[in-house]
Design a protein around this motif. Sequence first.
Motif, PDB file in Angstrom:
ATOM      1  N   GLY A 199      27.869  -7.829  22.009  1.00  0.00           N
ATOM      2  CA  GLY A 199      28.271  -6.483  22.367  1.00  0.00           C
ATOM      3  C   GLY A 199      27.209  -5.427  22.185  1.00  0.00           C
ATOM      4  N   ARG A 200      25.957  -5.826  22.006  1.00  0.00           N
ATOM      5  CA  ARG A 200      24.889  -4.854  21.801  1.00  0.00           C
ATOM      6  C   ARG A 200      24.194  -4.532  23.121  1.00  0.00           C
ATOM      7  N   THR A 201      23.717  -3.310  23.232  1.00  0.00           N
ATOM      8  CA  THR A 201      22.910  -2.894  24.375  1.00  0.00           C
ATOM      9  C   THR A 201      21.451  -3.225  24.102  1.00  0.00           C
ATOM     10  N   VAL A 202      20.739  -3.662  25.147  1.00  0.00           N
ATOM     11  CA  VAL A 202      19.346  -4.081  25.007  1.00  0.00           C
ATOM     12  C   VAL A 202      18.490  -3.262  25.969  1.00  0.00           C
ATOM     13  N   PHE A 203      17.390  -2.718  25.449  1.00  0.00           N
ATOM     14  CA  PHE A 203      16.394  -2.049  26.284  1.00  0.00           C
ATOM     15  C   PHE A 203      15.172  -2.955  26.373  1.00  0.00           C
ATOM     16  N   VAL A 204      14.790  -3.328  27.600  1.00  0.00           N
ATOM     17  CA  VAL A 204      13.670  -4.242  27.804  1.00  0.00           C
ATOM     18  C   VAL A 204      12.531  -3.479  28.467  1.00  0.00           C
ATOM     19  N   ASP A 205      11.374  -3.523  27.825  1.00  0.00           N
ATOM     20  CA  ASP A 205      10.143  -2.932  28.359  1.00  0.00           C
ATOM     21  C   ASP A 205       9.313  -4.063  28.957  1.00  0.00           C
ATOM     22  N   PHE A 206       9.351  -4.177  30.295  1.00  0.00           N
ATOM     23  CA  PHE A 206       8.513  -5.153  30.990  1.00  0.00           C
ATOM     24  C   PHE A 206       7.130  -4.530  31.157  1.00  0.00           C
ATOM     25  N   THR A 207       6.136  -5.076  30.470  1.00  0.00           N
ATOM     26  CA  THR A 207       4.842  -4.431  30.378  1.00  0.00           C
ATOM     27  C   THR A 207       3.731  -5.454  30.482  1.00  0.00           C
TER      28      THR A 207
ATOM     29  N   CYS B 190      -1.758  -3.164  32.762  1.00  0.00           N
ATOM     30  CA  CYS B 190      -1.027  -2.132  33.499  1.00  0.00           C
ATOM     31  C   CYS B 190      -1.256  -0.791  32.806  1.00  0.00           C
ATOM     32  N   VAL B 191      -2.059   0.074  33.415  1.00  0.00           N
ATOM     33  CA  VAL B 191      -2.380   1.358  32.798  1.00  0.00           C
ATOM     34  C   VAL B 191      -1.135   2.224  32.652  1.00  0.00           C
ATOM     35  N   SER B 192      -0.290   2.242  33.671  1.00  0.00           N
ATOM     36  CA  SER B 192       0.939   3.034  33.590  1.00  0.00           C
ATOM     37  C   SER B 192       1.803   2.581  32.420  1.00  0.00           C
ATOM     38  N   CYS B 193       1.851   1.263  32.206  1.00  0.00           N
ATOM     39  CA  CYS B 193       2.623   0.735  31.080  1.00  0.00           C
ATOM     40  C   CYS B 193       2.091   1.286  29.761  1.00  0.00           C
TER      41      CYS B 193
ATOM     42  N   GLY C 257      15.420  -7.644  40.858  1.00  0.00           N
ATOM     43  CA  GLY C 257      14.942  -7.151  42.139  1.00  0.00           C
ATOM     44  C   GLY C 257      13.571  -6.529  42.063  1.00  0.00           C
ATOM     45  N   ARG C 258      12.745  -6.955  41.110  1.00  0.00           N
ATOM     46  CA  ARG C 258      11.411  -6.398  40.921  1.00  0.00           C
ATOM     47  C   ARG C 258      10.385  -7.523  40.941  1.00  0.00           C
ATOM     48  N   ASN C 259       9.114  -7.124  41.197  1.00  0.00           N
ATOM     49  CA  ASN C 259       8.058  -8.116  41.299  1.00  0.00           C
ATOM     50  C   ASN C 259       6.770  -7.635  40.648  1.00  0.00           C
ATOM     51  N   GLY C 260       6.867  -6.596  39.832  1.00  0.00           N
ATOM     52  CA  GLY C 260       5.696  -6.067  39.154  1.00  0.00           C
ATOM     53  C   GLY C 260       6.119  -5.206  37.988  1.00  0.00           C
ATOM     54  N   VAL C 261       5.138  -4.741  37.218  1.00  0.00           N
ATOM     55  CA  VAL C 261       5.400  -3.893  36.060  1.00  0.00           C
ATOM     56  C   VAL C 261       4.716  -2.543  36.274  1.00  0.00           C
ATOM     57  N   PRO C 262       5.215  -1.463  35.621  1.00  0.00           N
ATOM     58  CA  PRO C 262       6.251  -1.463  34.584  1.00  0.00           C
ATOM     59  C   PRO C 262       7.661  -1.493  35.164  1.00  0.00           C
ATOM     60  N   VAL C 263       8.574  -2.067  34.378  1.00  0.00           N
ATOM     61  CA  VAL C 263      10.012  -2.016  34.651  1.00  0.00           C
ATOM     62  C   VAL C 263      10.694  -1.746  33.316  1.00  0.00           C
ATOM     63  N   TYR C 264      11.631  -0.830  33.320  1.00  0.00           N
ATOM     64  CA  TYR C 264      12.370  -0.477  32.111  1.00  0.00           C
ATOM     65  C   TYR C 264      13.855  -0.662  32.401  1.00  0.00           C
TER      66      TYR C 264
ATOM     67  N   ILE D 137       7.581   5.958  35.895  1.00  0.00           N
ATOM     68  CA  ILE D 137       6.926   6.978  35.081  1.00  0.00           C
ATOM     69  C   ILE D 137       7.975   7.557  34.145  1.00  0.00           C
ATOM     70  N   LEU D 138       7.823   7.300  32.853  1.00  0.00           N
ATOM     71  CA  LEU D 138       8.833   7.678  31.873  1.00  0.00           C
ATOM     72  C   LEU D 138       8.537   9.043  31.275  1.00  0.00           C
ATOM     73  N   THR D 139       9.617   9.704  30.865  1.00  0.00           N
ATOM     74  CA  THR D 139       9.523  10.873  29.998  1.00  0.00           C
ATOM     75  C   THR D 139      10.541  10.679  28.883  1.00  0.00           C
ATOM     76  N   ALA D 140      10.315  11.378  27.784  1.00  0.00           N
ATOM     77  CA  ALA D 140      11.262  11.283  26.676  1.00  0.00           C
ATOM     78  C   ALA D 140      12.648  11.737  27.105  1.00  0.00           C
ATOM     79  N   GLY D 141      12.705  12.754  27.984  1.00  0.00           N
ATOM     80  CA  GLY D 141      13.998  13.233  28.452  1.00  0.00           C
ATOM     81  C   GLY D 141      14.755  12.191  29.243  1.00  0.00           C
ATOM     82  N   LEU D 142      14.059  11.425  30.092  1.00  0.00           N
ATOM     83  CA  LEU D 142      14.723  10.366  30.854  1.00  0.00           C
ATOM     84  C   LEU D 142      15.324   9.309  29.931  1.00  0.00           C
ATOM     85  N   VAL D 143      14.564   8.906  28.926  1.00  0.00           N
ATOM     86  CA  VAL D 143      15.055   7.887  28.006  1.00  0.00           C
ATOM     87  C   VAL D 143      16.259   8.406  27.228  1.00  0.00           C
ATOM     88  N   ARG D 144      16.171   9.637  26.748  1.00  0.00           N
ATOM     89  CA  ARG D 144      17.282  10.189  25.971  1.00  0.00           C
ATOM     90  C   ARG D 144      18.529  10.359  26.831  1.00  0.00           C
TER      91      ARG D 144
END
Length: 763
Positions: A669-677, A681-684, A728-735, A750-757
């Motif tokens: 029952g836990r939520t998981v956040f996966v950072d595909f990096t 990958c400079v963006s990663c 449905g992805r074939n490259g990184v980054p994927v969050y 492209i992540l921001t702290a606001g998007l994650v929150r």
Amino acid sequence: MDTPAPTRSRPAGLLRRLAAGCAAGALAWSGLTGAQPVRTEHVTAELVARSAGVQPGQSVQIGLRLQHIPHWHTYWRNPGDSGLPTTLGWTLPAGAQAGAIEWPAPKRIPIGPLVNYGYEGDLLLPLRFTAPSDAQPGSTLQLKAEANWLVCNDVCIPESATLNLALPVLAPGASVAPGPLAGRFDAAAAEAPVPLAGWRAELQRAGRDLQLRLVRQQPLQPGEALPPVQVFPYQEQVLEPARHAVYRTADGYAVQMAVAPHAAAVPATLTAIAVAPPATGGATTPWGTPQRSAEFSVAVTEVAALALPAGAVRLDDPLAGGASSQSGGKRDLLGLGAAGSDSAPRTGGGASLGLWAALALALVGGMVLNLMPCVFPVLSIKLLGLTQQGEQPARLRSHALAYSAGVVLSFLALAGLLLALRAAGSAVGWGFQLQEPGVVFALALLFFALGLNLMGVFELGTLLPQGLAGWRAQNPGMDAFGSGVLAVLAASPCTAPFMGAALGFAATQPAPQALAVFGALGLGMAMPYAALVLLPGWRHRLPRPGAWMLRLKQALAFPMFATVVWLVWVLGLQAGIDGAAQALLALLGLAALVWLLGLLRQPTVAARLGAATGMAAMVALLVWSWPSAQPAAAPQGDAATAADGRTAAAGAAWQPYSDAAVSEQLAQGRTVFVDFTAAWCVSCQVNKRLVLTQPAVLADFDKAQVVRMRADWTRRDAEITAALARLGRNGVPVYALLRPGQEPLLLPEILTAGLVRSALAGL
């Protein structure tokens, strides 16, 4: 003295036969009803027979009936990850024989991160009993069995029972009436496997990964439906039951499986059954019979890498593993099932796009790719090229066209190589070339040489043969073409917004559609620069040519050297500290080689001979420095996390990714956040340092009780490649934010702290 057999002309004999038949039937029913079931806390067990008796020397079906209480189960002949099969120990009359259990098709039962093979509900395990040839008609055969089973739910409890069955002996030739459970025996027969006919089985192995191909010998018709199947191996502790994904292909099925981590060895031949859903309405299963399961044996073939056939479509249902009370039937939307089962809906939108939508996304994503950090080092060369074009319209058009051709053709070349590798069985994705240490090493040398050139250490024209230098001077567009190729090489590690879904679509399409998507991606990347070259207004604001151009050229060398630092860091993660040291030594050798090339123009023979000798030594150094194809051992944790200089305490919150670990967390029952990096990958890396390692963001993860995992794709990893494909992805980054029982939430590239929150606030 034997009594003569009665004939049809003797009514009295017929009456005696009818009377004997009635007596035998009465004995049979009394014997069958006299076998009392044994009830335990979780199972009711009894021995039953299909017929109301048996003739001397003949066979009859009998069976062990187990009636489970709800949510409890017992096991198949191969129990899966855990458990024990049910066994029977017989005490039989002299001359009688009991065969082996004819196991019906099992079901997948997820238990936490494990998957077992077994049965729930009302179960009949049939077998064949043969009566002694000298059994006396009218007598009763007493059958006794010691039954042992393991019954499980949250806990497992071994149980046993002593069971009896009284089986009347009928006269030879007497009719055998079916028993009250004859229908249950018929249903069990439909669950028993038949030999696989009309199909061909092929099994390939690459490392721990396996792919089973079931190919129908009669070609499939366009649009012909195939139901999902499940594969159950006979050999225990060889395959990992949780790794099971079923795809429809152009000629049948492809089933992705894996060797169990603790398996001592993989047998040369795998024997298994393929189980289809029950056929309804008089229809047949894919095997052409009413039976659900088909048995086959297939030899294991070793290959370098595995890949799904082009156009493969996932078939198995999100709840196909069988929802147990432990998992509550929750869906693991990364494709593993609530408890590591075989469910894997395609998510993320890549596979569900149409061609025109994918082309539009690729075009926009290619434009945005110019703004990604990966491309920043090449901006220096592009900017310098613009300043050197002057105001001649024809020359500017030629420059723009050559650059665009370099970009588009490079994208198509990379796409063709990627598709060829996938067709050959390699599990690769966008940026695959940077997973090879040799490619990273070569790029480090290239960017270092470009930096030396910009600094004025050497001029390319002076090093080229006179004829080639003259041809280059007469064809200035070649420099623009080369800068386009270089831009694609630099951009390939990154996935821009809008680009991920387009790449995911391309990875599932035939070659023409896939190449069209990559061509649109290249066109989108080339368009902004080409438009800028052809717009004259901005160039009027530049200062007149002068010393500033030389200073600009020298200053633009520093982004190149920064890229070299990054590439050596990536190489250190891939090939170890020794590989990074060899790369630094190779850079030193390259600088010496360039310097020695200038000495070749010295007037004295001795100087030229010395320069040639030194050059040979530097070339040997470069060859020796080439990184080994053998990957270095991964650092503790994932490579990208362990090598970024953080303390063990800071990195401990990020767990290394694995399918089993994700399944276990979702099942609880836990939520998981996966950072595909990936380290390349400079963006990663930018997202990691600016967002994902910030204390406030980490505190939000902890407050929401979200498990954080990092899927490091720096080196080739088939498990991560498959997980990306399921999204449905074939490259990184994927969050990916994976929530039990819900669709996965994919965050922007492209992540921001606001998007994650905001994503965490919606949990």
